[in-house]
Design a protein around this motif. Structure first.
Motif, short mmCIF file in Angstrom:
data_model
loop_
_atom_site.label_atom_id
_atom_site.label_comp_id
_atom_site.label_asym_id
_atom_site.label_seq_id
_atom_site.Cartn_x
_atom_site.Cartn_y
_atom_site.Cartn_z
N GLU A 38 0.83 -1.20 0.00
CA GLU A 38 0.00 0.00 0.00
C GLU A 38 0.87 1.26 0.00
O GLU A 38 0.53 2.26 -0.63
N ALA A 39 2.01 1.18 0.69
CA ALA A 39 2.92 2.33 0.74
C ALA A 39 3.42 2.69 -0.66
O ALA A 39 3.42 3.86 -1.05
N VAL A 40 3.85 1.68 -1.41
CA VAL A 40 4.36 1.93 -2.77
C VAL A 40 3.26 2.55 -3.64
O VAL A 40 3.49 3.53 -4.36
N ASP A 41 2.06 1.99 -3.55
CA ASP A 41 0.94 2.50 -4.36
C ASP A 41 0.64 3.96 -4.03
O ASP A 41 0.45 4.79 -4.92
N LYS A 42 0.60 4.28 -2.73
CA LYS A 42 0.25 5.65 -2.34
C LYS A 42 1.37 6.63 -2.65
O LYS A 42 1.12 7.80 -2.97
N ILE A 43 2.61 6.17 -2.57
CA ILE A 43 3.74 7.04 -2.93
C ILE A 43 3.70 7.37 -4.42
O ILE A 43 3.90 8.52 -4.82
N LYS A 44 3.43 6.37 -5.25
CA LYS A 44 3.32 6.61 -6.69
C LYS A 44 2.14 7.54 -7.01
O LYS A 44 2.23 8.39 -7.89
N GLU A 45 1.05 7.35 -6.28
CA GLU A 45 -0.15 8.14 -6.54
C GLU A 45 0.00 9.59 -6.05
O GLU A 45 -0.33 10.54 -6.76
N GLN A 46 0.52 9.76 -4.83
CA GLN A 46 0.56 11.08 -4.21
C GLN A 46 1.83 11.87 -4.52
O GLN A 46 1.84 13.10 -4.40
N GLN A 47 2.91 11.15 -4.87
CA GLN A 47 4.21 11.77 -5.13
C GLN A 47 4.61 12.74 -4.00
O GLN A 47 4.78 13.95 -4.22
N PRO A 48 4.73 12.23 -2.77
CA PRO A 48 5.04 13.09 -1.63
C PRO A 48 6.49 13.57 -1.66
O PRO A 48 7.33 13.03 -2.40
N ASP A 49 6.77 14.58 -0.83
CA ASP A 49 8.15 15.06 -0.70
C ASP A 49 8.96 14.15 0.22
O ASP A 49 10.18 14.06 0.09
N ALA A 50 8.27 13.52 1.17
CA ALA A 50 8.97 12.66 2.14
C ALA A 50 8.05 11.54 2.59
O ALA A 50 6.82 11.66 2.54
N VAL A 51 8.67 10.43 3.03
CA VAL A 51 7.90 9.31 3.55
C VAL A 51 8.56 8.81 4.83
O VAL A 51 9.79 8.65 4.90
N PHE A 52 7.75 8.64 5.87
CA PHE A 52 8.19 8.02 7.13
C PHE A 52 7.86 6.54 7.01
O PHE A 52 6.68 6.17 6.95
N LEU A 53 8.88 5.71 7.02
CA LEU A 53 8.74 4.33 6.58
C LEU A 53 9.18 3.35 7.66
O LEU A 53 10.36 3.31 8.04
N ASP A 54 8.24 2.57 8.16
CA ASP A 54 8.59 1.51 9.12
C ASP A 54 9.35 0.41 8.39
O ASP A 54 9.05 0.09 7.24
N ILE A 55 10.35 -0.16 9.05
CA ILE A 55 11.14 -1.20 8.39
C ILE A 55 10.42 -2.55 8.42
O ILE A 55 10.36 -3.25 7.42
N ARG A 56 9.82 -2.91 9.56
CA ARG A 56 9.15 -4.21 9.66
C ARG A 56 7.67 -4.04 9.36
O ARG A 56 6.90 -3.60 10.21
N MET A 57 7.29 -4.38 8.12
CA MET A 57 5.89 -4.30 7.71
C MET A 57 5.52 -5.54 6.91
O MET A 57 6.38 -6.17 6.29
N PRO A 58 4.23 -5.90 6.89
CA PRO A 58 3.78 -7.02 6.05
C PRO A 58 3.91 -6.69 4.57
O PRO A 58 3.98 -5.53 4.18
N GLY A 59 3.89 -7.73 3.75
CA GLY A 59 4.00 -7.53 2.29
C GLY A 59 5.44 -7.22 1.95
O GLY A 59 6.30 -8.10 2.00
N LEU A 60 5.71 -5.99 1.59
CA LEU A 60 7.08 -5.52 1.40
C LEU A 60 7.55 -4.87 2.69
O LEU A 60 6.81 -4.10 3.31
N ASP A 61 8.79 -5.16 3.12
CA ASP A 61 9.28 -4.45 4.29
C ASP A 61 9.78 -3.06 3.87
O ASP A 61 9.83 -2.73 2.68
N GLY A 62 10.15 -2.25 4.84
CA GLY A 62 10.53 -0.88 4.55
C GLY A 62 11.73 -0.75 3.63
O GLY A 62 11.79 0.16 2.79
N LEU A 63 12.71 -1.65 3.78
CA LEU A 63 13.90 -1.59 2.92
C LEU A 63 13.53 -1.93 1.47
O LEU A 63 14.06 -1.32 0.53
N GLU A 64 12.62 -2.87 1.29
CA GLU A 64 12.17 -3.21 -0.06
C GLU A 64 11.37 -2.07 -0.68
O GLU A 64 11.50 -1.78 -1.88
N VAL A 65 10.56 -1.41 0.15
CA VAL A 65 9.82 -0.24 -0.35
C VAL A 65 10.80 0.85 -0.78
O VAL A 65 10.65 1.46 -1.85
N ALA A 66 11.83 1.09 0.03
CA ALA A 66 12.82 2.12 -0.29
C ALA A 66 13.52 1.82 -1.61
O ALA A 66 13.71 2.71 -2.44
N CYS A 67 13.89 0.57 -1.79
CA CYS A 67 14.55 0.16 -3.04
C CYS A 67 13.65 0.42 -4.24
O CYS A 67 14.10 0.89 -5.29
#
Length: 251
Positions: A38-67
């Motif tokens: 959901e984080a990746v989808d919303k980042i692509k949709e909203q194009q924010p300036d910054a994201v506060f990203l938890d590392i341990r999350m279901p689906g993709l973890d924070g490091l995978e989202v960052a990549c």
């Protein structure tokens, strides 16, 4: 500055959102995500300036989202949030502007926001000296509190990490330790246990209950005015004593 918060803990999302907006009127939380996909989808949709990203999350973890988001034409600045400080080096390898250890310190968060609001470069990372200081502070904070529990389940003894505990419930001569997947038994009285836990992460909400703050999904009152907290993962309701009502009125 438009911001997205991605964390699987609903109370933390709410708390962090309020803190950010209190820190600066220039910060707008435009969306929250409960998992990595959901984080990746919303980042692509909203194009924010910054994201506060938890590392341990279901689906993709924070490091995978960052990549994933670092490959976007205009990637947002990344601030990682986690209870596990051993992820820090890898987090900075993924281009983190900063790194916050749970429970989030408000003064530390304010410094992070100052970096985010600065105009100096898109990926202005914390330098090595600041990273070392951050990790030393996080380690001192964590080692001063209880980390592992030796808990019984049947005839077996298990090592349970405190970060995995949702709540403690006193019953007769024992205390039940409840995680998302299991329940265990320890003999340490609740009054001794509460002194060994991080007071910002665990609240004693009743004479028989200590709950991890980040595990709370919501707080409700019944028609008699009695308050309960609902654990997000299991929807279990835990009683809140009248003396502990003030913990939630301040939020």
């Amino acid at each position: 500055m438009r911001v997205i918060i991605a964390d699987d803990e609903p109370l933390l999302r709410h708390h962090l959102s309020k803190l950010l907006e209190d820190i600066s009127s220039e910060i707008e939380v435009v969306a929250c995500a409960k998992d990595g996909v959901e984080a990746v989808d919303k980042i692509k949709e909203q194009q924010p300036d910054a994201v506060f990203l938890d590392i341990r999350m279901p689906g993709l973890d924070g490091l995978e989202v960052a990549c994933t988001i670092n490959a976007l034409p205009k990637p947002p600045r990344i601030v990682f949030i986690t209870a596990y400080d051993h992820y820090a080096i890898e987090a900075f390898e993924q281009g983190a502007l900063d790194y916050l250890v749970k429970p989030i310190n408000e003064d530390r968060l304010e410094k992070t926001c100052q970096r985010l609001l600065s105009k100096s470069g898109h990926h202005g990372q914390v330098d090595s000296d600041q990273l070392i200081q951050l990790l030393e502070h996080a380690q001192e904070k964590r080692t001063s509190n209880l980390t592992w529990l030796k808990a019984a389940k049947g005839d077996d003894i298990h090592l349970v990490h405190v970060d995995d505990v949702e709540y403690f419930r006193a019953e007769d001569k024992y205390v039940t330790v409840v995680t998302k997947e299991n329940e265990f038994i320890i003999r340490t009285p609740l009054k001794n246990l509460v002194r060994m836990l991080d007071e910002e992460s665990f609240w004693q909400i009743h004479r028989s209950v200590i709950v991890k703050v980040s595990a709370i999904g919501r707080v409700s009152k019944d028609i008699t005015g009695r308050m309960h907290v609902e654990v997000a993962s299991t929807l279990c309701k835990l009683p809140v004593s009248r003396n502990a009502h003030s913990l939630f009125k301040q939020m």
